[in-house]
Structures are given as C-alpha cells and as structure tokens.
Design a protein around this motif. Structure first.
Motif, PDB file in Angstrom:
ATOM      1  N   ASP A  90      11.077  -7.448   2.201  1.00 37.76           N
ATOM      2  CA  ASP A  90       9.627  -7.447   2.949  1.00 37.76           C
ATOM      3  C   ASP A  90       9.350  -6.053   3.420  1.00 37.76           C
ATOM      4  O   ASP A  90      10.202  -5.133   2.930  1.00 37.76           O
ATOM      5  N   LYS A  91       8.317  -5.703   4.082  1.00 39.42           N
ATOM      6  CA  LYS A  91       7.892  -4.468   4.703  1.00 39.42           C
ATOM      7  C   LYS A  91       9.194  -4.112   5.578  1.00 39.42           C
ATOM      8  O   LYS A  91       9.555  -2.763   5.423  1.00 39.42           O
ATOM      9  N   ASP A  92       9.738  -4.847   6.474  1.00 44.66           N
ATOM     10  CA  ASP A  92      10.555  -4.483   7.349  1.00 44.66           C
ATOM     11  C   ASP A  92      11.883  -3.786   6.548  1.00 44.66           C
ATOM     12  O   ASP A  92      12.747  -2.995   6.981  1.00 44.66           O
ATOM     13  N   GLY A  93      12.241  -4.578   5.623  1.00 44.40           N
ATOM     14  CA  GLY A  93      13.394  -4.367   4.888  1.00 44.40           C
ATOM     15  C   GLY A  93      13.351  -3.016   3.835  1.00 44.40           C
ATOM     16  O   GLY A  93      13.959  -2.355   3.969  1.00 44.40           O
ATOM     17  N   LEU A  94      11.935  -2.821   3.601  1.00 46.15           N
ATOM     18  CA  LEU A  94      11.807  -1.556   2.748  1.00 46.15           C
ATOM     19  C   LEU A  94      11.816  -0.361   3.847  1.00 46.15           C
ATOM     20  O   LEU A  94      12.181   0.575   3.423  1.00 46.15           O
ATOM     21  N   ASP A  95      11.167  -0.523   5.000  1.00 44.98           N
ATOM     22  CA  ASP A  95      11.317   0.473   5.965  1.00 44.98           C
ATOM     23  C   ASP A  95      12.723   0.945   6.419  1.00 44.98           C
ATOM     24  O   ASP A  95      12.973   2.086   6.413  1.00 44.98           O
ATOM     25  N   VAL A  96      13.667   0.015   6.419  1.00 46.04           N
ATOM     26  CA  VAL A  96      15.029   0.330   6.481  1.00 46.04           C
ATOM     27  C   VAL A  96      15.394   1.429   5.576  1.00 46.04           C
ATOM     28  O   VAL A  96      16.395   2.494   5.289  1.00 46.04           O
ATOM     29  N   ILE A  97      15.329   0.931   4.150  1.00 52.71           N
ATOM     30  CA  ILE A  97      15.643   1.627   3.162  1.00 52.71           C
ATOM     31  C   ILE A  97      15.236   2.880   3.025  1.00 52.71           C
ATOM     32  O   ILE A  97      15.713   3.978   2.650  1.00 52.71           O
ATOM     33  N   GLN A 144      14.894   1.084  -6.450  1.00 51.48           N
ATOM     34  CA  GLN A 144      15.237  -0.218  -6.827  1.00 51.48           C
ATOM     35  C   GLN A 144      14.546  -1.265  -6.170  1.00 51.48           C
ATOM     36  O   GLN A 144      13.892  -2.390  -6.329  1.00 51.48           O
ATOM     37  N   SER A 145      14.400  -0.784  -4.837  1.00 57.75           N
ATOM     38  CA  SER A 145      13.709  -1.993  -3.707  1.00 57.75           C
ATOM     39  C   SER A 145      12.156  -2.023  -3.856  1.00 57.75           C
ATOM     40  O   SER A 145      11.555  -2.977  -3.987  1.00 57.75           O
ATOM     41  N   LEU A 146      11.814  -0.745  -4.315  1.00 58.02           N
ATOM     42  CA  LEU A 146      10.324  -0.566  -4.410  1.00 58.02           C
ATOM     43  C   LEU A 146       9.906  -1.614  -5.505  1.00 58.02           C
ATOM     44  O   LEU A 146       8.682  -2.324  -5.866  1.00 58.02           O
ATOM     45  N   MET A 147      10.683  -1.303  -6.645  1.00 59.52           N
ATOM     46  CA  MET A 147      10.452  -2.091  -7.973  1.00 59.52           C
ATOM     47  C   MET A 147      10.447  -3.707  -7.931  1.00 59.52           C
ATOM     48  O   MET A 147       9.787  -4.583  -8.449  1.00 59.52           O
ATOM     49  N   GLN A 148      11.398  -4.162  -6.917  1.00 58.78           N
ATOM     50  CA  GLN A 148      11.672  -5.454  -6.674  1.00 58.78           C
ATOM     51  C   GLN A 148      10.580  -6.119  -5.951  1.00 58.78           C
ATOM     52  O   GLN A 148       9.946  -7.132  -6.119  1.00 58.78           O
ATOM     53  N   LEU A 149       9.597  -5.159  -5.164  1.00 55.20           N
ATOM     54  CA  LEU A 149       8.510  -5.338  -4.289  1.00 55.20           C
ATOM     55  C   LEU A 149       7.118  -5.293  -5.474  1.00 55.20           C
ATOM     56  O   LEU A 149       5.937  -5.162  -5.100  1.00 55.20           O
ATOM     57  N   GLU A 150       7.520  -4.982  -6.826  1.00 55.91           N
ATOM     58  CA  GLU A 150       6.343  -4.711  -7.687  1.00 55.91           C
ATOM     59  C   GLU A 150       5.558  -3.290  -7.411  1.00 55.91           C
ATOM     60  O   GLU A 150       4.252  -3.243  -7.966  1.00 55.91           O
ATOM     61  N   GLN A 151       6.188  -2.531  -6.760  1.00 63.48           N
ATOM     62  CA  GLN A 151       5.477  -1.322  -6.275  1.00 63.48           C
ATOM     63  C   GLN A 151       5.912  -0.059  -7.312  1.00 63.48           C
ATOM     64  O   GLN A 151       6.932   0.850  -6.808  1.00 63.48           O
ATOM     65  N   PHE A 152       5.705  -0.266  -8.571  1.00 65.55           N
ATOM     66  CA  PHE A 152       6.214   0.596  -9.488  1.00 65.55           C
ATOM     67  C   PHE A 152       5.832   2.115  -9.307  1.00 65.55           C
ATOM     68  O   PHE A 152       6.743   2.943  -9.855  1.00 65.55           O
ATOM     69  N   LYS A 153       4.562   2.084  -9.092  1.00 65.66           N
ATOM     70  CA  LYS A 153       4.115   3.504  -9.073  1.00 65.66           C
ATOM     71  C   LYS A 153       4.872   4.453  -7.801  1.00 65.66           C
ATOM     72  O   LYS A 153       5.130   5.478  -8.070  1.00 65.66           O
ATOM     73  N   GLN A 154       5.163   3.747  -6.695  1.00 72.21           N
ATOM     74  CA  GLN A 154       5.767   4.374  -5.759  1.00 72.21           C
ATOM     75  C   GLN A 154       7.365   4.427  -6.084  1.00 72.21           C
ATOM     76  O   GLN A 154       7.831   5.744  -5.549  1.00 72.21           O
TER      77      GLN A 154
END
Length: 653
Positions: free
Chosen positions: A282-289, A308-318
């Motif tokens: 989630d956002k909190d987990g992504l903020d840590v990474i 890898q984390s962004l892709m798991q959240l389907e944020q491919f462009k980022q």
C-alpha cells in the motif's frame, strides 16, 4: 614544467590536478612513458576508466607483468565491458604469489557478476595455481567454484576448513552448500559442532533450522530460529526465515508483525525491505521503500527494489521513470533490464521493446537473456537469418552454454535447415543431455531429410517420455508420411479428446488432424476445422479448406462466406483467391467469379494447372469461349483429374 608538476601532484595523491596537468603536457606534444603512466593511473583513481584504458593500453608492451598498472588496466577494461582485452592485459601475470592470486580471484568474481562465465573461469584457474594459498583464499576459491556450478567447490571448502578449523565463514559456506546438494549428514555434523563450540553464535541454530526445514520439520525449525533470536535478538536471518514460515503457515498477522520488527531493526537491509513490502502493499509500504531508495540514491539495488514495488502496484510509468534515472554499464544487474522491459511493455506509450533489448545486448554482451529474447523476436518476425546471427555471435562469449546450443538447434529445425542442424547435433550430443531429448532432436532432423521410418522410433522415444501435444504432432507427421495414417489419426484423436475434456484446443494439432480427415471423412474434417476457427478465426488454411468442403456438399452460402474471410486475410495467395472464385461460381455469381479466377491466374502467373483450369471454367460460364479456348490450348494437364476436367471443358464449348 607541467610534467614535473603532474608528477608532484600524483605523489601527493592529488589525482585530479595530476590528471589535468598530465593531459595538458601530453597535448603539448611531450610524450613520455612516466607522464602517460601518471595520466592513466590518475584517471583510474578518479574512476575515469575510459581515459585510464586509453593511456595505459598504449603502455602495455612496455609494462612489466607485475606492474600495478596492469591491474589498473584490467579493472578499467572490466568497467568498460572490454572483457576480451583482459586476457591480453594479464599475459605472463604471475598468479603464483598470494597477492596476485587474491587479485585474480576478486577479478573472477567481478567477471562472473557481469556474466562473463568463461573469462571468470580462466581467472579462477590462474588464481588456483597460486602456491601456498591461505585458508581464506582456498575458501574463496571454493565459493567461486560453487557459483560456477562446479560441485568440486564443496571439496575445496572442505580443504579450507582442514587448513583452518577456526575459519567460520568457510565452514558455514560448506554447510549451506551441503544442504543444497542434499548432504544433510555433513551439514548436521557442522551444525552440531557449532552448537557445541560456538554456543553464543546464532549461526549454529540458523543452520540447524535450515536443515530442519529441508527435512520438512517445521516446528523444530521454528524452535531453532527462536533460540537464535535469544542469542542475537533481531538477527536478520532468523527474522526473515520466521516471516517466510509464518506466511507458509498462513499466519498473516504474525508475518506482518515480524516484518515490522525486522524493519525497525534493519531499516536499510534490502531483503528486509522487500519482505516488508510483501505484507504492506500500500502507500505506507511504498513510502518505506521510496525513502530507502532516496537514502541510497546511487545504489541501483534500491532502485530495482522500488521499481519492483511500483510494478506490483501497477504503477508502471513510475517504475520505468525510476529505472531511467540510473546510468547503465556492463555491471548493471540483469534484474534492472528485466524490469525495464516489463514496465515498458505494460505502457501504451512505453519505449520500443526491441530498442531496449538491443541496448541491453550492446551494454552487456555477456548476459545471455537478451540473446534469447532477440533471437525469439526475430524468429517470430520470420527473420531467421537475423536470429541466427545473434545466436552465432553469442557463441564467442558462451561457447559451452547448452541452452544456446538448444535454442539454435530449435531455430534451425523450425527453419528446415537440415544440413546445419546435423552439424550442430555433433556438438549438442557431447553435452550431458537427457537421452530422450537427444532422440527427439535426431528424429526431427530425420523428418527434414524425409527418412520417416528412421524418424519414427526416435520421435516415439521422445513422445513416450513426454506425451504432450507438440511431440504427438511430430510423431503423427512421421507416421502419416510413412503410410501409417491410421496410427497418426489415432494418436492425434487421443490428444484432441483430452483437450476437449479440458475445454482446450491446440491449433497446430487440430489443423493436422483435420487435414488427415480430408481424404477419408469429410464430416470429421469439417468438425475439426470449425473447432479450429472458433479458437483461431484468422486461420486461412482452415477457412480455405472449409470453403472447398462445403462446396462439395453443395452448401454454397457457407462456402462463399468462408472463402471471403480467407480472401480478406490473404488476397495475394493464389490458391485462396482461386477458392473464392470457385465458391462464387458454385453460387452462380458468374461475373464476380471470373474476376477472382483471373486474379488467381495472374498471381500464379499461369503456372498452376488447377488454377488455369478453374479460370477457363469461369470464362466459359460467362460465355467467354474464345478466351477459354486460348487458355486451354496453353495448359498441359498432368493428373487424371486434370485431364478429365480439361476434356469436359473442351466438350462444353
């Protein structure tokens, strides 16, 4: 004056000034061995490897084998990806001294990291020639062997432990290598020794836990990890293994709690961060990474983790944006390139995948993955020559790679290149490959040579070892070609029935079965073709054949519909256009029929007898007797059916 200043600044380790002064002096035309040495060495210390290589390579013939400049040059060449030059740089390098052996061993690790397996092995062999290696060096050599999939690495580690029984790192490596190889007796002996001799070291309990897990004794493994944590609270290995165990046992709350504990104790550890995100997607987990990546902005490993984390959240462009922020070189990890390709593939406006593959291959010619991906790309594009060129170039860097041989063999077989497939087979059969796989390859070569009787037992051997649709198709083809059509049909029917149960369809196999039915059971052929076009609506062969079959049954509406579909897909294929013309003629659309018949005639350049006769038939149907007469006078019928049709058409005039 500049020369002297450069030398002074170099002695004082002011490499930036030394480099600048040396280059100015060289540009002024002052060519001096020591000056170029200062320029090259200064550039090396400034990590300007291109300039270091430029200066030091010129001096190579004059530098003694033991001179430190050779090491600098070798490392510069490694950083630039000039792997092939390293052997020349280290020619006559004395590998028997301990110091040099250490350098060669380290260089071997670096080469292995970039994928230069053969060069890494070469350097490792040089290092192994050292006299009087220390236990630490022997252990390093053992680990290196294991990384190269050389099982003798276990024996080398055992030797290191014999040299120095107190060398904990070697003994630990030996224990984990033993677990991996299945030698739990030796691993258990080491763990028991550790528990006795190092009771305050958590490694003994961590090792014991790993052995228990290998034996599927989960409760005992968990107890050992908990004991490890009592000795050293929050040690990474125990915590991460407990997270994995909790996840395996579906205890998500415990897994989450443990990842939070691990993160608090080890906020910068890659494995801990990765595990934390697995349970905090989630956002909190992504903020840590993201924070960890920003704290280590120059370390690409953190960028890979964030992507890898962004892709798991389907944020491919980022994800692709993060990856684009790094400079790439020969040491860029494979995972970076894999993620970059995947992220862009998921974007409608992503970068061209072929260009990315070519960039990967150009940056590191020793990574085998882009070789396979590029070869597959060009094979799918019906450009086998380009695919073969890529594979052949790869053999220079990977001469003993078995997968490279097999991929090339597959390409040659698919391209019906029997001659080169046979030449390659002499190399392939020297590998320790599965005998059934080798039989299948040999069987396919025999198929290409039309030696069907000899191919059948080879293909049958492969089919019996792996009774899948692909192997069944090759065997059925050989059986049919060897006048064993009944057996071929039974084999394909068996697999078709299995597919129907699972509500699946194998297009290639279904097409083969339908084609076999054509002569003996047209209704079965129609059923199979109909099944095929439901799954693959654009299969031209199935559409074309269905049109002919429905014409034979007098069902002209269906015949015209299927012929039109095939024509729209392949308007430049003479037989497809001819079928459309015949279907139109059968449905009494004479004007349209003669137009399509002429198209087919022109496309085939009047060389296909059946198409010529069909054109004549369409002309006669449109009362164009003179044109039909001219066509019929030019054609020479060969088969009985053709002769009968020609006579019938002549009589009808």
């Amino acid at each position: 004056m500049l020369y002297i200043k450069a030398m002074v600044r170099f002695e004082k380790k002011d490499y930036e000034s030394a480099s600048s002064l040396a280059n100015q002096s060289l540009s002024a035309g002052f060519k001096n061995f020591r000056l170029k040495l200062v320029a090259g060495a200064s550039a090396f210390y400034l990590q300007n490897y291109e300039q270091s290589n430029h200066h030091l390579k010129e001096l190579l013939p004059y530098i003694a084998p033991e001179h430190p400049a050779r090491r600098m040059l070798a490392i510069s060449q490694l950083q630039l990806g000039l792997i092939d030059d390293i052997s020349e740089t280290l020619t006559d390098y004395d590998s028997t001294s301990k110091e040099n052996a250490q350098f060669l061993s380290t260089l071997s690790y670096e080469l292995l990291e970039v994928g230069a397996f053969e060069k890494a092995k070469e350097m490792a062999n040089y290092a192994a020639a050292s006299n009087g290696m220390t236990a630490e060096q022997t252990a390093r050599a053992g680990v290196l062997k294991l990384l190269m999939n050389d099982p003798s690495g276990i024996d080398t580690l055992e030797l290191a432990v014999q040299q120095n029984p107190e060398l904990i790192s070697a003994e630990l490596a030996l224990a984990f290598a033993s677990i991996k190889s299945g030698d739990l007796v030796r691993a258990t002996a080491i763990s028991d020794k550790w528990l006795k001799e190092y009771p305050n070291n958590p490694g003994g309990y961590n090792l014991k836990a790993t052995i228990f897990f290998k034996e599927n004794k989960l409760a005992e493994g968990k107890a050992a990890l908990e004991k490890s944590l009592e000795i050293e609270p929050n040690n990474v290995y125990a915590l991460t293994q407990l997270v994995k165990l909790a996840n395996h046992e579906k205890d998500k709350d415990l897994a989450v709690s443990l990842t939070e504990q691990a993160l608090k104790a080890h906020p910068e550890t890659i494995e801990v961060l990765g595990l934390y995100f697995e349970f905090h997607k989630d956002k909190d987990g992504l903020d840590v990474i993201t924070q960890a990546q920003q704290n280590h902005a120059k370390d690409i490993k953190y960028g890979i983790l964030l992507a890898q984390s962004l892709m798991q959240l389907e944020q491919f462009k980022q994800a692709s944006s993060v990856l684009d922020g790094y400079d790439v070189n020969v040491k860029t990890p494979k995972r970076y390139w894999q993620l970059l390709l995947s992220a862009n593939a998921q974007q409608a406006d992503g970068k061209d995948l072929l260009l990315l593959l070519e960039q990967w291959h150009k940056t590191n010619a020793y990574h085998i993955e882009p070789v396979f991906l590029l070869a597959n790309y060009w094979a799918n594009k019906k450009a086998p020559d380009k695919a073969l060129n890529i594979l052949n170039d790869a053999f220079k860097n990977h001469p003993k790679n078995v997968m490279l041989h097999l991929v090339k063999m597959q390409l040659l077989l698919n391209n019906n290149d029997s001659k080169n497939a046979k030449l390659l087979f002499t190399a392939v059969e020297k590998f320790d490959l599965n005998k059934d796989l080798l039989a299948g390859i040999e069987g396919r070569i025999l198929l290409l040579d039309k030696e069907y009787a000899a191919a059948i037992p080879k293909l049958k051997q492969q089919y019996q070892s792996q009774p899948n649709n692909i192997n069944a198709s090759y065997l059925a083809f050989a059986l049919e070609a060897n006048s064993q059509k009944g057996e071929a049909i039974k084999l394909l029917e068996l697999h078709a029935d299995k597919d129907r149960v699972d509500n699946k369809i194998n297009p290639k196999m279904t097409l083969s079965l339908a084609n076999m039915y054509l002569a003996d059971d047209k209704n079965k052929a129609i059923a199979e073709y109909e099944r095929l076009i439901k799954a693959v609506p654009n299969n031209v062969v199935a559409l074309n054949n269905l049109s002919w079959l429905y014409m034979d049954q007098g069902k002209t509406t269906q015949a015209v519909a299927y012929a039109k579909q095939a024509y729209e897909l392949a308007p430049k294929v003479p037989n497809v256009v001819d079928t459309y013309g015949q279907a139109l003629l059968k449905s009494n659309k004479k004007g349209a029929a003669v137009q399509k018949a002429k198209e087919a005639y022109d496309l085939s350049e009047g060389k296909d007898i059946d198409i010529v006769l069909n054109f004549a038939e369409a002309l006669l149907a449109n009362n164009m007797n003179k044109e039909a007469q001219e066509i019929l006078n030019e054609v020479t019928a060969v088969t009985k059916e053709q002769k009968d049709k020609k006579q019938r058409l002549l009589k009808s005039m």
